[in-house]
Design a protein around this motif. Structure first.
Motif: not given
Length: 347
Positions: A15, A72, A75, A109-112, A124-127, A141
């Motif tokens: 993230r 994003n 990422l 930003v996280e690659l969740s 799945t990317i979570t903002n 998401h």
């Protein structure tokens, strides 16, 4: 099947915080509302927004995806280097506070999540968006399928380089080993996602056209049909920042294995959100919007494409005065949404 050139599952949890804030502009809201054919007055007129208690123009439900496109990019283009392109499959918006003109949004930003299904990676990317007060205003998401060179025509990368807008760097998508997240300017892999959720969307009294007592399970929303042309797709690409040429270039669409140019998934979601908020009368009454895409809307050069929206009340909760609306979108007889729901609050 050619797998990604790195252990993508090992990147789960990576993230960073976007290096700069995104300032929500008055004209940008209007441009986006026009692009998703949402003519609710609160997106266009300060006076109309003020009548519903808002201090500025209200951004449409899916507007925040434009800020996510910017946040994003690091990422997708710097870490997700084992894929040639991405295809969107699912989208969820969680609303905690309406986004208004002048808001300064910062995205974590996280690659969740990473799942492998039928030989393909679902990422799945979570903002998580906070505004100038430090409160979380929305969480988004986005789930995409990572497409490798095995899944598309070998000439697609060269063709994209030839037609893509000048100034967009696409070379990172076909590079070898991924850069470490620490190398990303302005990123912090140890940064924690803000957890102070704004209470506004769940405490503000909605000013909807209907009251909770006016609805019941099974009630149907007035149907709406939207016409889309190639011009609409080009306009949405420019307004949203989604420059993927499968939405406006015949040759690239063919090389990607598509029957023709297709509408953006996020465009059809924006149309679906406007279908619900137009019926509601108050866009700020939507507290969650989720869509699973099952098909695409083909837009031929010689004719407009139609998307038909219908909806019904799936469930109600008297204690919270909320309801769940199921949305159906069809194009050329095919369901575009596999499952789409909007959670709403009523006075």
């Amino acid at each position: 099947m050619v797998e990604a050139a790195f252990d993508v599952a090992g990147l789960v949890g990576q993230r960073y915080r976007a290096a700069d804030y995104y300032e929500v502009g008055r004209e940008k809201i209007r441009e986006y509302a026009r692009a998703v054919q949402d003519f609710h007055p609160v997106h266009w007129s300060e006076a109309a927004a003020g009548e519903l208690g808002y201090a500025g123009l209200v951004a449409p439900t899916t507007f925040i995806s434009t800020a996510a496109m910017i946040a994003n990019r690091r990422l997708l283009e710097t870490l997700m280097t084992g894929y040639d392109m991405f295809v969107q499959t699912d989208q969820v918006f969680e609303m905690y506070k309406p986004v208004l003109t002048g808001d300064r949004l910062v995205s974590d930003v996280e690659l969740s999540s990473v799942r492998r299904i039928a030989g393909k990676d679902l990422l799945t990317i979570t903002n998580t968006f906070t505004d100038q007060t430090g409160d979380v205003v929305q969480v988004m998401h986005t789930t995409v399928v990572g497409i490798t060179s095995e899944d598309v025509d070998a000439d697609i990368s060269d063709t994209i380089e030839r037609v893509i807008m000048s100034g967009l760097d696409t070379t990172a998508q076909t590079a070898g080993a991924p850069a470490d997240v620490d190398a990303l300017p302005g990123s912090d892999p140890e940064a924690t996602t803000a957890v102070r959720l704004s209470p506004v969307s769940r405490t503000r009294v909605p000013r909807t056209a209907l009251r909770f007592e006016d609805i019941a399970v099974g009630d149907e929303l007035p149907a709406r049909t939207v016409h889309l042309t190639r011009g609409d797709l080009v306009n949405y690409a420019g307004v949203s920042g989604d420059a993927n040429p499968i939405h406006w270039h015949d040759e690239v669409a063919t090389l990607a294995g598509l029957p023709d140019v297709i509408a953006h998934g996020m465009l059809t979601m924006g149309l679906g959100a406007g279908f619900v908020t137009g019926w509601l009368g108050d866009p700020g009454a939507v507290i969650r919007y989720g869509v699973r895409l099952s098909n695409y809307t083909v837009i031929e050069a010689a004719a407009a494409g139609d998307v038909e929206f219908t909806g019904r009340i799936k469930s109600v909760d008297a204690e919270t005065r909320t309801a769940a609306v199921v949305i159906v979108a069809k194009s050329a007889g095919r369901k575009v949404f596999g499952l789409a729901t909007a959670d709403i609050r009523l006075p």
